[in-house]
Design a protein around this motif. Structure first.
Motif, PDB file in Angstrom:
ATOM      1  N   GLN A  77       0.833  -1.204   0.000  1.00 50.76           N
ATOM      2  CA  GLN A  77       0.000   0.000   0.000  1.00 50.76           C
ATOM      3  C   GLN A  77       0.869   1.255   0.000  1.00 50.76           C
ATOM      4  OE1 GLN A  77      -3.356   0.357  -0.308  1.00 50.76           O
ATOM      5  NE2 GLN A  77      -2.898   2.531  -0.436  1.00 50.76           N
ATOM      6  N   LEU A  78       1.913   1.270   0.811  1.00 54.17           N
ATOM      7  CA  LEU A  78       2.802   2.429   0.864  1.00 54.17           C
ATOM      8  C   LEU A  78       3.525   2.630  -0.469  1.00 54.17           C
ATOM      9  CD1 LEU A  78       4.251   2.011   4.458  1.00 54.17           C
ATOM     10  CD2 LEU A  78       2.663   3.771   3.672  1.00 54.17           C
ATOM     11  N   GLU A  79       3.944   1.525  -1.092  1.00 50.89           N
ATOM     12  CA  GLU A  79       4.596   1.625  -2.393  1.00 50.89           C
ATOM     13  C   GLU A  79       3.625   2.186  -3.433  1.00 50.89           C
ATOM     14  OE1 GLU A  79       5.986  -2.363  -3.065  1.00 50.89           O
ATOM     15  OE2 GLU A  79       7.928  -1.949  -2.138  1.00 50.89           O
ATOM     16  N   ALA A  80       2.383   1.726  -3.393  1.00 52.29           N
ATOM     17  CA  ALA A  80       1.376   2.232  -4.330  1.00 52.29           C
ATOM     18  C   ALA A  80       1.128   3.717  -4.092  1.00 52.29           C
ATOM     19  CB  ALA A  80       0.075   1.444  -4.182  1.00 52.29           C
ATOM     20  N   ASP A  81       1.076   4.134  -2.842  1.00 48.21           N
ATOM     21  CA  ASP A  81       0.870   5.551  -2.524  1.00 48.21           C
ATOM     22  C   ASP A  81       2.018   6.399  -3.060  1.00 48.21           C
ATOM     23  OD1 ASP A  81      -1.471   4.892  -1.250  1.00 48.21           O
ATOM     24  OD2 ASP A  81      -0.663   5.095   0.786  1.00 48.21           O
ATOM     25  N   LEU A  82       3.241   5.880  -2.928  1.00 45.91           N
ATOM     26  CA  LEU A  82       4.396   6.631  -3.423  1.00 45.91           C
ATOM     27  C   LEU A  82       4.360   6.769  -4.938  1.00 45.91           C
ATOM     28  CD1 LEU A  82       7.390   5.319  -1.286  1.00 45.91           C
ATOM     29  CD2 LEU A  82       6.490   7.629  -1.357  1.00 45.91           C
ATOM     30  N   LYS A  83       3.940   5.716  -5.619  1.00 43.94           N
ATOM     31  CA  LYS A  83       3.900   5.764  -7.077  1.00 43.94           C
ATOM     32  C   LYS A  83       2.747   6.630  -7.575  1.00 43.94           C
ATOM     33  CE  LYS A  83       6.113   1.320  -7.703  1.00 43.94           C
ATOM     34  NZ  LYS A  83       5.947  -0.084  -8.103  1.00 43.94           N
ATOM     35  N   LYS A  84       1.653   6.636  -6.827  1.00 49.87           N
ATOM     36  CA  LYS A  84       0.457   7.355  -7.244  1.00 49.87           C
ATOM     37  C   LYS A  84       0.628   8.864  -7.107  1.00 49.87           C
ATOM     38  CE  LYS A  84      -3.026   6.008  -4.981  1.00 49.87           C
ATOM     39  NZ  LYS A  84      -4.202   5.701  -4.181  1.00 49.87           N
ATOM     40  N   LYS A  85       1.171   9.308  -6.007  1.00 48.45           N
ATOM     41  CA  LYS A  85       1.253  10.730  -5.726  1.00 48.45           C
ATOM     42  C   LYS A  85       2.715  11.137  -5.558  1.00 48.45           C
ATOM     43  CE  LYS A  85      -0.216  14.137  -2.342  1.00 48.45           C
ATOM     44  NZ  LYS A  85      -0.841  14.346  -1.054  1.00 48.45           N
ATOM     45  N   PRO A  86       3.167  12.074  -6.374  1.00 52.30           N
ATOM     46  CA  PRO A  86       4.557  12.512  -6.218  1.00 52.30           C
ATOM     47  C   PRO A  86       4.750  13.244  -4.889  1.00 52.30           C
ATOM     48  CG  PRO A  86       3.410  13.906  -7.783  1.00 52.30           C
ATOM     49  CD  PRO A  86       2.470  12.793  -7.412  1.00 52.30           C
ATOM     50  N   ILE A  87       5.934  13.203  -4.425  1.00 51.28           N
ATOM     51  CA  ILE A  87       6.264  13.881  -3.177  1.00 51.28           C
ATOM     52  C   ILE A  87       6.265  15.380  -3.429  1.00 51.28           C
ATOM     53  CG2 ILE A  87       8.042  14.211  -1.424  1.00 51.28           C
ATOM     54  CD1 ILE A  87       8.957  11.344  -2.021  1.00 51.28           C
ATOM     55  N   GLU A  88       5.530  16.090  -2.616  1.00 53.33           N
ATOM     56  CA  GLU A  88       5.443  17.535  -2.776  1.00 53.33           C
ATOM     57  C   GLU A  88       6.525  18.213  -1.949  1.00 53.33           C
ATOM     58  OE1 GLU A  88       1.526  18.877  -1.876  1.00 53.33           O
ATOM     59  OE2 GLU A  88       0.606  17.431  -3.241  1.00 53.33           O
ATOM     60  N   VAL A  89       7.370  18.924  -2.656  1.00 50.48           N
ATOM     61  CA  VAL A  89       8.432  19.676  -1.996  1.00 50.48           C
ATOM     62  C   VAL A  89       8.156  21.147  -2.256  1.00 50.48           C
ATOM     63  CG1 VAL A  89      10.901  20.095  -1.907  1.00 50.48           C
ATOM     64  CG2 VAL A  89      10.060  17.801  -2.391  1.00 50.48           C
ATOM     65  N   PRO A  90       7.960  21.898  -1.200  1.00 47.90           N
ATOM     66  CA  PRO A  90       7.675  23.316  -1.424  1.00 47.90           C
ATOM     67  C   PRO A  90       8.872  24.020  -2.069  1.00 47.90           C
ATOM     68  CG  PRO A  90       8.053  22.903   0.899  1.00 47.90           C
ATOM     69  CD  PRO A  90       8.037  21.562   0.201  1.00 47.90           C
TER      70      PRO A  90
END
Length: 90
Positions: free
Chosen positions: A44-57
């Motif tokens: 689930q965590l891997e899927a979340d990482l692939k689905k949504k890019p990490i937002e860096v301000p």
């Protein structure tokens, strides 16, 4: 872990210690369930990482040049351009 526990369960059955075998079987089942839960969580965590890019301000630093320095730079540029024009005329 599973090999050791399965071996111990078989050993407990062989010696007739059913209480120990039941305890070991329960511990093995619990460990297997925890492993399955953790594997699901990892997927689930891997899927979340692939689905949504990490937002860096975005950190944008804008430095404002003081007005006095801008005026001085403008004056120096005009002087340099006048000197360059004067040298070409000669």
């Amino acid at each position: 872990m599973q090999r050791i526990t399965k071996g111990k369960i078989e050993e407990a059955h062989a010696t007739g210690d059913d209480g120990e075998a039941a305890r070991l079987q329960e511990a093995l089942s619990k460990s297997e369930n925890e492993l399955a839960d953790k594997l699901k969580e990892i997927k689930q965590l891997e899927a979340d990482l692939k689905k949504k890019p990490i937002e860096v301000p975005a950190t944008v630093t804008i430095e404002k040049v003081p007005e006095a320095i801008e005026i001085e730079l403008a004056e120096l540029r005009t002087k340099v351009s006048k000197q360059a024009n004067a040298e070409f005329k000669i």
